[in-house]
Design an enzyme around this catalytic site. Structure first.
Site, PDB file in Angstrom:
ATOM      1  NE  ARG A   2       6.753   2.013   2.577  1.00  0.00           N
ATOM      2  CZ  ARG A   2       7.132   0.758   2.811  1.00  0.00           C
ATOM      3  NH1 ARG A   2       7.077  -0.146   1.840  1.00  0.00           N
ATOM      4  NH2 ARG A   2       7.565   0.394   3.998  1.00  0.00           N
ATOM      5  CE  LYS A  51       4.999  -0.292   6.740  1.00  0.00           C
ATOM      6  NZ  LYS A  51       4.496  -1.651   6.531  1.00  0.00           N
ATOM      7  CD  GLU A 107       0.743  -7.138   0.811  1.00  0.00           C
ATOM      8  OE1 GLU A 107       1.877  -6.771   0.454  1.00  0.00           O
ATOM      9  OE2 GLU A 107      -0.093  -6.366   1.312  1.00  0.00           O
TER      10      GLU A 107
END
Length: 314
Positions: free
Chosen positions: A75, A174, A207
């Protein structure tokens, strides 16, 4: 012995023995070697500091096993690829560097923060002015929530801050730019709760500030799909798999706060938080007002896999 340690080409047991003195204070892996915490510095011209231009991963180690390390590194590289940020180490060297950092700090149970910034440049935005990325790894202890929250449940609230639009700053990346999350966290604190739910521009649940969200309705286990504006969490993926293995009907669906208010159970997932039950949202009691049976069963199942799936510290 130099404080700067050894390069990644020398990440072996003899190197660790030479650095036993390092266990006395926190050691940080910076670029290609270990340094003392007080010497772990980056330039004020680093674009990670100036503009939030960089990527990171939060990783957990359980009893000497780095949980889902491959998935986290994958990721990290995916986020960097979208940002056109070149990570200055291949994945195998990064894996060794993570292990070295844990060993140098004498840690088997730890939270690991792996960060890659654009590097030092000038005061302009142009990333081409940054000639080399900065990389550092921190390994330390973490307790995101008090133990009491896992036993009695968490109270959370919806906040005014809207989740980033995927075509503005995609939450699936991220990155170091966490202002959206921080503003929501401030609003949660002002509301007297410990966590915030962010909605997207259409009013759908996305979220929380650092965790994915699930709800249970009978045998259904539901979480939002990535395109509404979430990070595809490593813990999230693991819980979805565990839920399916337990016979639950696991699905990704678009939903609103009403679905949370009327759910049997709600819980959050994240690398640092693991699985934390939610018992009240916007001052509405969820289910029985106590952590639910499915949440607790998934928590037990999750704790079992953390000892099996990852890279062992040797």
């Amino acid at each position: 012995m130099s404080r700067k340690g050894q390069s990644t080409q020398q990440l072996n047991n003899s190197t660790i023995q030479q650095h036993k003195w390092a266990y006395m204070s926190l050691k940080i892996f910076l670029n290609d070697h270990l340094v003392d915490k007080n010497d772990a510095t980056v330039s004020v011209f680093d674009h990670g500091l100036l503009y939030g231009d960089g990527v990171f991963e939060g990783i957990r180690s359980y009893d000497g096993l780095v949980f889902k390390l491959k998935e986290h590194l994958d990721r990290l590289f995916e986020s960097a690829h979208t940002l056109m940020l070149e990570i200055p180490m291949p994945k195998d060297a990064l894996e060794k560097a993570v292990i070295l950092t844990l060993k140098a700090n004498g840690l088997k149970d730890a939270y690991i923060r792996l960060v890659v910034t654009r590097g030092s440049g000038d005061l302009g935005l142009d990333p081409r002015k940054c000639k080399k990325a900065t990389l550092f790894i921190i390994a330390d202890k973490i307790a995101l929530y008090p133990r009491d929250y896992y036993e009695k449940g968490l109270k959370i609230a919806t906040v005014p801050t809207v989740r980033n639009h995927p075509e503005a700053l995609n939450p699936q990346l991220k990155t170091l730019n966490y202002l959206n999350n921080i503003l929501a966290k401030i609003e949660a604190t002002n509301a007297g709760v410990d966590e915030a739910i962010l909605l997207n521009a259409q009013g759908h649940v996305t979220e929380c500030t650092g965790e994915n969200i699930f709800y249970v309705d009978g045998k259904k286990l539901v979480t939002p799909p990535p395109y509404v504006g979430i990070l595809k969490g490593i813990t999230r993926d693991t819980v979805m798999r565990l839920g399916a293995e337990a016979g639950l009907d696991v699905s990704e669906e678009v939903f609103t706060r009403h679905d949370l208010y009327t759910a049997d159970e709600v819980f959050l997932t994240g690398t640092a938080a693991e699985i934390v039950p939610v018992v009240r949202i916007d001052n509405r009691m969820i289910g029985s007002g106590k952590p639910g049976k499915i949440t607790l069963a998934l928590t037990r199942a999750f704790h079992k896999v953390t000892s099996k799936e990852g890279v062992r510290i040797r």
